[in-house]
Design a protein around this motif. Structure first.
Motif, PDB file in Angstrom:
ATOM      1  N   PRO A 193       1.324  -1.548   0.006  1.00 31.48           N
ATOM      2  CA  PRO A 193      -0.210   0.250   0.118  1.00 31.48           C
ATOM      3  C   PRO A 193       0.753   1.332  -0.409  1.00 31.48           C
ATOM      4  O   PRO A 193       1.872   1.731   0.186  1.00 31.48           O
ATOM      5  CB  PRO A 193      -1.060  -0.401   0.985  1.00 31.48           C
ATOM      6  CG  PRO A 193      -0.281  -0.566   2.238  1.00 31.48           C
ATOM      7  CD  PRO A 193       1.075  -1.849   1.430  1.00 31.48           C
ATOM      8  N   THR A 194       0.348   2.147  -0.313  1.00 34.49           N
ATOM      9  CA  THR A 194       1.104   3.167  -0.400  1.00 34.49           C
ATOM     10  C   THR A 194       1.677   4.072   0.678  1.00 34.49           C
ATOM     11  O   THR A 194       0.624   3.469   1.892  1.00 34.49           O
ATOM     12  CB  THR A 194      -0.136   4.362  -0.385  1.00 34.49           C
ATOM     13  OG1 THR A 194      -1.211   4.796  -1.739  1.00 34.49           O
ATOM     14  CG2 THR A 194       0.411   5.957  -0.815  1.00 34.49           C
ATOM     15  N   THR A 195       2.893   4.547   0.775  1.00 30.90           N
ATOM     16  CA  THR A 195       2.902   4.837   2.348  1.00 30.90           C
ATOM     17  C   THR A 195       2.631   5.696   3.255  1.00 30.90           C
ATOM     18  O   THR A 195       1.835   7.125   2.636  1.00 30.90           O
ATOM     19  CB  THR A 195       4.670   4.940   2.285  1.00 30.90           C
ATOM     20  OG1 THR A 195       4.646   5.637   1.199  1.00 30.90           O
ATOM     21  CG2 THR A 195       5.774   3.818   1.020  1.00 30.90           C
ATOM     22  N   LYS A 209       3.876   9.350   1.794  1.00 32.12           N
ATOM     23  CA  LYS A 209       3.021   9.930   0.265  1.00 32.12           C
ATOM     24  C   LYS A 209       1.400   9.739   0.644  1.00 32.12           C
ATOM     25  O   LYS A 209       1.270  10.777  -0.243  1.00 32.12           O
ATOM     26  CB  LYS A 209       3.398   8.094  -0.172  1.00 32.12           C
ATOM     27  CG  LYS A 209       3.067   8.667  -2.100  1.00 32.12           C
ATOM     28  CD  LYS A 209       3.536   8.009  -2.537  1.00 32.12           C
ATOM     29  CE  LYS A 209       2.781   8.536  -4.659  1.00 32.12           C
ATOM     30  NZ  LYS A 209       2.780   7.032  -5.362  1.00 32.12           N
ATOM     31  N   ARG A 210       0.706   8.723   1.055  1.00 32.37           N
ATOM     32  CA  ARG A 210      -0.455   9.610   1.419  1.00 32.37           C
ATOM     33  C   ARG A 210      -0.819  10.154   2.264  1.00 32.37           C
ATOM     34  O   ARG A 210      -1.454  11.728   1.874  1.00 32.37           O
ATOM     35  CB  ARG A 210      -0.931   8.462   2.695  1.00 32.37           C
ATOM     36  CG  ARG A 210      -2.606   8.697   2.554  1.00 32.37           C
ATOM     37  CD  ARG A 210      -3.338   6.864   3.080  1.00 32.37           C
ATOM     38  NE  ARG A 210      -2.545   7.239   3.912  1.00 32.37           N
ATOM     39  CZ  ARG A 210      -1.867   6.022   5.501  1.00 32.37           C
ATOM     40  NH1 ARG A 210      -1.565   5.289   4.215  1.00 32.37           N
ATOM     41  NH2 ARG A 210      -1.504   6.147   6.098  1.00 32.37           N
ATOM     42  N   ALA A 216      -6.477  12.019  -6.618  1.00 30.13           N
ATOM     43  CA  ALA A 216      -5.920  10.581  -5.961  1.00 30.13           C
ATOM     44  C   ALA A 216      -6.506   9.769  -5.486  1.00 30.13           C
ATOM     45  O   ALA A 216      -8.231   9.947  -5.607  1.00 30.13           O
ATOM     46  CB  ALA A 216      -5.584  11.256  -5.106  1.00 30.13           C
ATOM     47  N   THR A 254      -7.689   5.769  -3.049  1.00 31.53           N
ATOM     48  CA  THR A 254      -6.841   4.995  -2.903  1.00 31.53           C
ATOM     49  C   THR A 254      -6.389   3.762  -3.451  1.00 31.53           C
ATOM     50  O   THR A 254      -6.569   3.473  -4.129  1.00 31.53           O
ATOM     51  CB  THR A 254      -7.993   4.890  -1.266  1.00 31.53           C
ATOM     52  OG1 THR A 254      -9.066   3.597  -2.482  1.00 31.53           O
ATOM     53  CG2 THR A 254      -8.311   5.851  -0.612  1.00 31.53           C
ATOM     54  N   ASP A 255      -5.424   2.979  -2.163  1.00 30.53           N
ATOM     55  CA  ASP A 255      -5.210   1.129  -2.887  1.00 30.53           C
ATOM     56  C   ASP A 255      -6.109   0.358  -2.634  1.00 30.53           C
ATOM     57  O   ASP A 255      -5.826  -1.010  -3.848  1.00 30.53           O
ATOM     58  CB  ASP A 255      -4.258   1.185  -1.468  1.00 30.53           C
ATOM     59  CG  ASP A 255      -3.599   1.790  -0.687  1.00 30.53           C
ATOM     60  OD1 ASP A 255      -2.811   2.824  -2.013  1.00 30.53           O
ATOM     61  OD2 ASP A 255      -2.950   2.204   0.500  1.00 30.53           O
ATOM     62  N   ASP A 283     -10.300   1.380   3.287  1.00 37.72           N
ATOM     63  CA  ASP A 283      -8.996   2.311   2.782  1.00 37.72           C
ATOM     64  C   ASP A 283      -9.444   4.180   3.859  1.00 37.72           C
ATOM     65  O   ASP A 283      -9.110   5.424   3.970  1.00 37.72           O
ATOM     66  CB  ASP A 283      -9.055   2.983   1.724  1.00 37.72           C
ATOM     67  CG  ASP A 283      -8.519   2.005   0.620  1.00 37.72           C
ATOM     68  OD1 ASP A 283      -7.802   1.830   1.309  1.00 37.72           O
ATOM     69  OD2 ASP A 283      -8.865   2.256  -0.059  1.00 37.72           O
ATOM     70  N   TRP A 285      -6.823   7.155   4.231  1.00 39.27           N
ATOM     71  CA  TRP A 285      -7.326   7.855   3.099  1.00 39.27           C
ATOM     72  C   TRP A 285      -8.268   9.321   3.435  1.00 39.27           C
ATOM     73  O   TRP A 285      -9.113   9.494   2.598  1.00 39.27           O
ATOM     74  CB  TRP A 285      -7.468   7.727   1.869  1.00 39.27           C
ATOM     75  CG  TRP A 285      -6.607   6.635   1.788  1.00 39.27           C
ATOM     76  CD1 TRP A 285      -5.835   5.266   1.254  1.00 39.27           C
ATOM     77  CD2 TRP A 285      -5.648   7.017   0.394  1.00 39.27           C
ATOM     78  NE1 TRP A 285      -4.649   4.974   1.062  1.00 39.27           N
ATOM     79  CE2 TRP A 285      -4.577   6.342   0.096  1.00 39.27           C
ATOM     80  CE3 TRP A 285      -5.848   8.488  -0.492  1.00 39.27           C
ATOM     81  CZ2 TRP A 285      -3.682   6.264  -0.691  1.00 39.27           C
ATOM     82  CZ3 TRP A 285      -4.155   8.218  -0.905  1.00 39.27           C
ATOM     83  CH2 TRP A 285      -3.649   7.543  -1.350  1.00 39.27           C
TER      84      TRP A 285
END
Length: 364
Positions: A17-19, A22-23, A35, A37-38, A131, A134
Motif C-alpha cells: 500500500p501507499t506509504t 506519500k499518503r 488521487a 486509494t489503495d 482505506d 485515506w
C-alpha cells in the motif's frame, strides 16, 4: 433477476500500500478526483447465476475485451457519495441507502440487473473501512464511486448477460477550482441534456457525455458550469451539467424545477427540501423560465440561486451568462439562506449537529 441470498465478500489487502508519508502528502491538497486509494470492490454478475465473486482487493486495471458491450452500447451507470471523518476518529456516510435505491432505478432504466441494496451499502462500507487512513482531516472527504457496466463480449443490440460492479474511492477537497464565494454559469440554449422519455433521471455516463460540448462552451465564456433548458421549448430551467438548482426569493421562499424524468433526482436536493421544511421555508417544485430568472434578478425579487449535489454540496451562483447577455444575482456572491442551508447540511453530514432524520450511516 432478484437476488435474496447474502453475498460473501473475500478480502485481499494490498501487498504494498501507499506509504504513510506519500499518503499524507496527497491528503494535504488532494484536489478532486485525481488521487485514489489503495483498494477497490468488485462483484460480478452472470445471467443465470446472479451476483457472485465479491471481493475487496488492491485497486488495479480492469482487463477488457475490445468487444465488451459497454464500449459499443453504453450500458453503464454510476453513483457518487462521500465518507466523512468524525471528531472521535470514526467514519460516517450520508444516506447511502438512497444511493443504493437510485442506483437500481438507473439500472432498471438501462435494462441492467438490480444489485441488492444491502450489498451496495456493504460494498461501500468495506472500502471505507479498509482505506480508512485515506479519509482527509478537516473539511475534506472520501469520495466513493460505485459503478456498473456491461462486459459481455458480443456485438449486437441487446442487454448484456454479464456485468461488473466496482467501487473505487478518491480523497477530495473542494469540487470547484475557483476560490470565489460564488460560481458563474453559462445557459445553453441550443444543446439539451435530456428529453422526455429519455434517460435524464438515470445516473448514466451517456447523460454526462452529452453535456460536455455545452460545458466546453461554458469554459470558453469564463463559467464554471452550464445550465440546461428543457428539450421541448428551450425555455424552462432544468439542471446544471451535474447538479440540481434552487432559487431563493425576497420572502425567503424557494423554487426548484420539478422532477419529471428529465432531471436527476438528487439526494442532496431531496435533503434540502426536507431541511427547508424543518426551517419553515416554503419550497415550490415548479417550472421556472430563463426569462423569469433574468427579470426576477433585475427586480431584486430573486435574492439567491444555488446549485447542489454530492460533490459540490451547496454552491452559490453569482453570475449568469447567455447569448442574450449577462446578469448578476443579488450581490454576485453567496447569500444568507444558501449559507444557512449549507451549514446545516454539512453539520449533519459530519455529526456536528443532531441527525433528526436518520440520515447518517456509521461505518466505524
Amino acid at each position: 433477476m432478484s437476488q435474496t441470498l447474502p453475498i460473501e465478500f473475500a478480502e485481499q489487502p494490498h501487498p504494498s500500500p501507499t506509504t504513510p508519508e506519500k499518503r499524507a502528502a496527497i491528503l494535504r491538497d488532494p484536489g478532486f478526483g485525481r488521487a485514489f486509494t489503495d483498494h477497490m470492490v468488485t462483484i460480478r454478475y452472470s445471467e443465470g447465476k446472479g451476483w457472485h465473486s465479491a471481493k475487496v482487493g488492491p485497486r488495479e486495471a480492469i482487463p477488457m475485451d475490445p468487444a465488451s458491450a459497454v464500449l459499443h452500447y453504453s450500458q453503464e451507470i454510476f453513483e457518487g457519495l462521500k465518507a466523512y471523518r468524525t471528531a472521535n476518529g470514526g467514519a460516517v456516510m450520508f444516506r447511502p441507502e438512497e444511493n443504493a435505491r437510485r442506483f437500481n432505478k438507473s439500472a432498471e432504466r438501462l435494462a441492467m440487473p438490480s444489485l441488492p441494496e444491502k450489498t451496495f451499502v456493504e460494498a461501500v462500507d468495506r472500502l471505507v473501512a479498509i482505506d480508512r487512513d485515506w479519509i482527509p482531516e478537516g473539511e475534506g472527504s472520501l469520495y466513493l464511486r460505485p459503478f456498473m457496466f456491461a462486459n459481455e463480449v458480443f456485438l449486437g443490440v441487446k442487454p448484456s448477460s454479464e456485468y461488473l460492479f466496482i467501487v473505487i474511492a478518491s480523497p477530495v477537497g473542494s469540487y470547484f477550482k475557483s476560490k470565489d464565494s460564488a460560481v458563474s454559469v453559462w445557459v445553453e440554449q441550443e444543446l439539451t441534456r435530456a428529453a422526455p422519455g429519455g434517460t435524464g433521471a438515470a445516473k448514466c455516463g451517456g447523460n454526462y457525455a452529452a453535456s460536455l460540448m455545452a460545458q466546453m462552451d461554458a469554459y470558453k465564456h469564463g463559467c464554471e458550469q452550464v445550465v440546461f433548458l428543457d428539450a421541448v421549448e428551450r425555455r424552462w430551467i432544468e439542471e446544471l451539467g451535474g447538479m440540481n438548482i434552487f432559487f431563493v426569493f425576497d420572502d425567503s421562499s424557494m423554487v426548484t424545477p420539478p422532477l419529471g424524468g428529465t432531471i436527476l433526482p438528487g439526494i442532496t436536493r431531496a435533503s434540502i427540501l426536507t431541511l427547508a421544511k424543518d426551517m419553515k421555508i416554503a419550497v415550490r417544485e415548479e417550472p421556472y423560465a430563463l426569462d423569469q430568472w433574468r427579470a426576477d434578478a433585475a427586480s431584486g425579487r430573486l435574492r439567491e440561486t444555488f446549485a447542489c449535489g454530492t460533490a459540490a454540496v451547496l454552491t452559490p451562483i453569482g453570475t449568469v451568462k447567455s447569448r442574450d447577455g449577462d446578469f448578476v444575482i443579488g450581490n454576485g456572491g453567496s447569500g444568507a439562506q444558501t449559507e444557512k442551508l449549507k451549514a446545516t447540511l454539512i453539520d449533519i453530514q459530519r455529526c456536528r449537529a443532531k441527525d433528526m432524520h436518520g440520515w447518517v450511516h456509521k461505518v466505524f
